[in-house]
Enzyme design. Sequence first.
Site, mmCIF file in Angstrom:
data_model
loop_
_atom_site.group_PDB
_atom_site.id
_atom_site.type_symbol
_atom_site.label_atom_id
_atom_site.label_comp_id
_atom_site.label_asym_id
_atom_site.label_seq_id
_atom_site.Cartn_x
_atom_site.Cartn_y
_atom_site.Cartn_z
ATOM 1 N N LYS A 249 0.903 -1.183 -0.146
ATOM 2 C CA LYS A 249 -0.290 0.019 0.042
ATOM 3 C C LYS A 249 0.597 1.261 0.357
ATOM 4 C CE LYS A 249 -3.376 2.563 2.336
ATOM 5 N NZ LYS A 249 -4.476 2.207 3.726
ATOM 6 N N LYS A 310 -1.790 -1.825 -3.637
ATOM 7 C CA LYS A 310 -2.585 -0.387 -3.664
ATOM 8 C C LYS A 310 -2.291 1.212 -4.539
ATOM 9 C CE LYS A 310 -6.245 2.317 -0.719
ATOM 10 N NZ LYS A 310 -6.680 2.378 0.649
HETATM 11 C C1 PBG Z 1 -7.894 3.174 5.285
HETATM 12 C C2 PBG Z 1 -7.761 3.232 4.201
HETATM 13 C C3 PBG Z 1 -7.570 3.847 3.309
HETATM 14 C C4 PBG Z 1 -7.848 3.603 1.838
HETATM 15 C C5 PBG Z 1 -8.479 2.656 1.781
HETATM 16 N N1 PBG Z 1 -8.584 1.873 3.552
HETATM 17 C C6 PBG Z 1 -7.029 5.609 2.643
HETATM 18 C C7 PBG Z 1 -6.087 5.960 3.568
HETATM 19 O O1 PBG Z 1 -5.118 4.846 3.461
HETATM 20 O O2 PBG Z 1 -5.711 7.089 3.945
HETATM 21 C C8 PBG Z 1 -8.725 4.375 0.625
HETATM 22 C C9 PBG Z 1 -9.069 3.752 -0.456
HETATM 23 C C10 PBG Z 1 -9.724 4.808 -2.142
HETATM 24 O O3 PBG Z 1 -8.823 5.595 -1.673
HETATM 25 O O4 PBG Z 1 -10.572 4.232 -2.616
HETATM 26 N N2 PBG Z 1 -6.290 3.178 5.423
#
Ligand code: PBG
Length: 392
Positions: A249, A310
Amino acid sequence: MAAQLQTRAFTSAQGVAAPRRQLRVSAVAEVERAVSQAQRRGVPEGTPVVPVRDLPSRPRRNRKSETVRRAFSETYLDPANFILPVFVHDGEENIPIDSMPGVARLGWRHGLLDAVKEARSVGVNQVVIFPKTPEHLKTPTAEEAFNPNGLAQRTISLLKDTFPDLEVYTDVALDPYNSDGHDGIVSDEGVILNDETIEYLCRQAVSQARAGADCVSPSDMMDGRVSAIREALDSEGFTNVSIMAYTAKYASAFYGPFRDALASAPKPGQAHRRIPPNKKTYQQDPANYREALREAILDEQEGADIMMVKPGLPYLDVIRLLRDNSPLPIAAYHVSGEYAMLKAAAERGWLNEKDAVLEALLCLKRAGSDLILTYYATEAAKWMAADKPSWR
Ligand code: PBG
């Protein structure tokens, strides 16, 4: 290579004045023989007469009709691969999200059930839940994350009671519940505490499992959280609850609309309490590729059932890296910013939305993902259902 071939073909077909005349004079009979009537039929006047190229390989033969294109297609999208992310809030009406046209914070009791029913009717039977926590329930230590009567827990139970065969995924991270807007607990010095946070992530995951979650998805990027959550679930008897780890991520700008949806962006700090304005000390640097492999090796050893990359499209190389190095199912998260970009261009008439979206999702699959989390899941599945080949 392709451009080169084209240039060569073009040059010899059009020719420069002298060689062209020579060709005409010397090779006219050969040309007449070689160019079949069928190929000449219907060509516009002025089309040059040229000899048939001696090409042993003409890849275009394998693209010559819809039938062969379908027959040779290497990748297929199936709504069964999609996971629909849903935003819920503790109210009745659906509240549109400005930066994500077409997506709303759904009322958890009604709007959500309608959305899930609609998704299932076109073959999408997996959802991941993101609750919008009211500001007054947020604290620096985010205890609301494991409130047995919290919005997430109530939503999970309602969904599983209504649709027992629906696969319900949850997000495990503190940011929707944390008054500082971080995925972990923040110290006064602005450090995101790793091991202390894990304790609460475990409680959160167990409370989600108790509510009926099928798969918990740690998105927090704390070190060692997958094994800790696995242990916590198992010790409570939830050996059947899966873990989809957000393995790679990245600290991405593409999460902007999501943070709008949940009002979950990092908050400004104060003199006595420094709050980092971004998540770069735990989410990965977009510059890094090998680091994703390091995370993947750990998540696999720690017992992840699914590994996620991601965002999606900007990180196709990372999806391929994980696909080639692990037997686990790979998920790609087509994130909120990717959705917003497509919507914005489509609304202006700059892109054909259906074609662009289905291509984007297909490319995530081709890169090696089995699962795709996308806000387009229902819409894409509808387009796919309507997309019958011309001979049917
Ligand atoms: C929370 C989380 C996030 C997303 C999914 N879970 C945001 C972040 O990490 O700031 C982002 C998903 C998206 O942008 O569609 N931890």
